[in-house]
Structure formats: structure tokens, C-alpha cells
Scaffold this active site. Structure first.
Site, mmCIF file in Angstrom:
data_model
loop_
_atom_site.group_PDB
_atom_site.id
_atom_site.type_symbol
_atom_site.label_atom_id
_atom_site.label_comp_id
_atom_site.label_asym_id
_atom_site.label_seq_id
_atom_site.Cartn_x
_atom_site.Cartn_y
_atom_site.Cartn_z
ATOM 1 N N SER A 297 -1.714 -7.942 4.732
ATOM 2 C CA SER A 297 -2.895 -7.084 4.732
ATOM 3 C C SER A 297 -3.962 -7.678 5.656
ATOM 4 C CB SER A 297 -3.384 -6.942 3.285
ATOM 5 O OG SER A 297 -4.481 -6.071 3.224
ATOM 6 N N LYS B 172 -5.248 -0.516 6.121
ATOM 7 C CA LYS B 172 -4.940 -1.706 5.318
ATOM 8 C C LYS B 172 -5.323 -1.508 3.843
ATOM 9 C CE LYS B 172 -3.199 -4.616 8.428
ATOM 10 N NZ LYS B 172 -1.833 -5.155 8.367
#
Ligand code: COA
Length: 266
Positions: free
Chosen positions: A144, A162
């Protein structure tokens, strides 16, 4: 070696593993004895990464595919389990795209390109990978970014994508937990020497601002992130799933405002 971090005879597949943080992750598993496959868009870069991973000992494989292409991703999974001679124990979804631009300086296709790589790509990698995962026992790590939880100027596409990746982590941790599959996110902070950092902080002044904004007062290294990935995929993390774990020197806790401002050129 701590037995928890022995990845001997484990099969690890790293999408986006041909450079930067993801290559560091691939190398870390190789150092711990794993059979590792790296996947990237460019075949020459993929082969160079394979050689770098193989230098740590053990078998290493490389494949070229664009994570935006579900069929290509599926083909990589199928080939890797044949090459490795067994199911996937650790699946890392790390392919990412980014360019700094204000929303008003971005076409719908520019926004979509990043969403397609980061968010759709993660879905493709996990969805196509599921049938090849070791059940029970597989560990998935989604790479991430601080943008998932911190709004940053010039990053609307990455922030949106994300944040979605982290929600995939949480929802699939619930859906796949009963099959013995763990799903976690690692959140690299500002990592020195990466293409992403070069794009977000291209000048020394910006780099200084980033370092000051990190509570531990330095940029990270790929190894700082890779060690967290070793933990997440190890038996030491056997009861850890659905977690978003930063490896960022405290940048996310600090709100990382300096990083956002520096990418605006202040
Ligand atoms: N500012 C505004 N728009 C931009 C841009 C920029 N700096 N860079 C690309 N775009 C737009 C393009 O104009 C295009 O939109 P359009 O068709 O409406 O003109 C769209 O993004 C796609 O660009 P293209 O170069 O065709 O896409 P690609 O699929 O080859 O590349 C990207 C994808 C854009 C994400 C590219 O930056 C990339 O390949 N990145 C991978 C590497 C990377 O980002 N590493 C860092 C990881 S953190």
C-alpha cells in the site's frame, strides 16, 4: 536463523518485483531460502531482477505481464506453480503507477491508468492467484502507501487507488480467513532510491523536507520494508490478518504533511 523466518521450500511470487521496494522484498525472501518469482512489465528488467534474486541462492524465476491484463496475470500464476513445483505460499501484490499531477492537470485516462494498475491490478493478482494458493497457510501482502490514509496534493489518483487496496486487504482477510489465507497490507513510507521517491521529491530541498517530516528523521530503505514483509508472511504472524502495517519511520502517524507539501514544491 530464527525458525519463523525460514522460507526454505516456500514459493513466493512478487508482482512488481523487478525494481525498487518490491525487488528488495523478493531478495529478502530469497535470502531466507525461498523459491522466488518476480513479475514486471519489461522482460529485460525482469531477467535482471531474476539474476539479482538468484544471487542470494535458490531458484528464481521471472515473468513479464501488465497487472492491468487479467489473462496475463492468470498465465503468470499458472506458469509459476509449474516452475516452482507447487502452490504459492506467499503472494506479494506490489505493482504500482504514479505521477504527481493536480486533479485539474489530469485527464480521466490519467486517473484511470493509476487506478487500473494499483487497484484493479491488486484485484487481478489476488483473484487469479486464489486457486494456486497454499490452503491453509498462504500469506498475501498488498503493498500500500501512506496516500491510502493521508490526503496528499497531486496524488488524488493514488490516494483513491491505495485506499481501495487497503479495503481489499480487509475484506479478503474476512472472506479468505476461513480457508487459512491471511491478507495484510504493508505501507512503505518514503523509501530512498526508488522511482516513486524520485518522482515525488526530485530536488534535495524536497528530500530534506521529507526527512524532517519523518519522526525517525530519515528515509527508509527497501530492507526496512522487506523485513516487515518477512514477518507478515512468517509463522510469527500466524494470527495476524486484515492488518495495514506501516514501515515508514512514523510518517503515517505524523500525518506526513511535510511530504505532501514538498510534492507541491513548497
Ligand atoms: N501528468 C498528467 N497526466 C499524465 C502524466 C503526468 N505527469 N503522466 C501520464 N499521464 C497521463 C497520460 O497523459 C495519459 O492520459 P491521456 O491518454 O488522457 O493523455 C495517461 O496518463 C496514461 O499515460 P500512458 O503513458 O499512456 O500510460 P502508461 O500505461 O504507459 O503508464 C503511468 C502508466 C502513467 C502510471 C506511468 O507513469 C507508469 O508507467 N508508471 C509506472 C512506473 C511508476 O509509476 N513507478 C512509480 C511507482 S510509485
Amino acid at each position: 536463523m530464527n525458525a519463523n523466518f525460514d522460507f526454505n521450500k516456500r514459493n513466493v511470487l512478487v508482482f512488481g518485483g523487478t525494481s525498487g521496494i518490491n525487488l528488495g522484498i523478493a531478495e529478502a525472501y530469497a535470502k531466507c531460502g525461498a523459491r522466488v518469482g518476480v513479475v514486471g512489465r519489461n522482460p529485460e528488467k525482469a531477467e535482471a531482477a531474476r539474476q539479482a534474486v538468484a544471487a542470494h541462492g535458490g531458484d528464481a524465476f521471472c515473468y513479464s505481464a501488465d497487472v492491468r491484463d487479467f489473462e496475463a496475470v492468470s498465465a503468470v500464476h499458472k506458469t509459476f506453480v509449474k516452475d516452482a513445483g507447487g502452490s504459492i505460499d506467499v503472494l506479494v501484490s506490489g505493482a504500482a503507477g504514479n505521477f504527481p499531477a493536480p486533479a485539474l492537470g489530469m485527464s480521466p485516462n490519467g486517473f484511470k491508468s493509476v487506478v487500473d494498475i494499483d487497484l484493479m491490478g491488486t484485484f487481478h493478482v489476488l483473484r487469479a492467484g486464489f486457486e494456486h494458493l497454499t490452503q491453509p497457510g498462504a500469506s498475501i501482502i498488498n503493498v500500500s502507501a501512506p496516500q491510502a490514509s493521508i490526503a496528499m496534493p497531486l496524488q488524488s489518483h493514488v490516494c483513491a487507488a491505495k485506499a481501495g487496496v487497503d479495503m481489499i486487504t480487509r475484506t479478503l482477510a474476512i472472506e479468505w480467513g476461513p480457508m487459512g489465507i491471511r491478507v495484510n497490507s504493508v505501507v512503505p513510507g518514503p523509501i530512498d532510491g526508488t522511482e516513486g521517491m524520485a518522482r515525488l521529491a526530485p530536488t534535495q530541498k524536497m528530500r530534506d523536507a521529507v526527512e524532517k517530516a519523518v519522526p525517525l528523521q530519515r528515509m527508509g530503505t527497501p530492507a526496512d520494508v522487506a523485513d516487515v514483509c518477512l514477518f507478515l508472511a512468517s509463522d510469527a504472524a500466524r494470527y495476524v490478518t486484515g492488518v495495514i502495517l506501516p514501515a515508514d519511520g512514523g510518517a503515517v502517524a505524523a500525518g506526513s504533511a511535510g511530504m505532501g507539501m514538498s510534492s507541491m514544491g513548497h
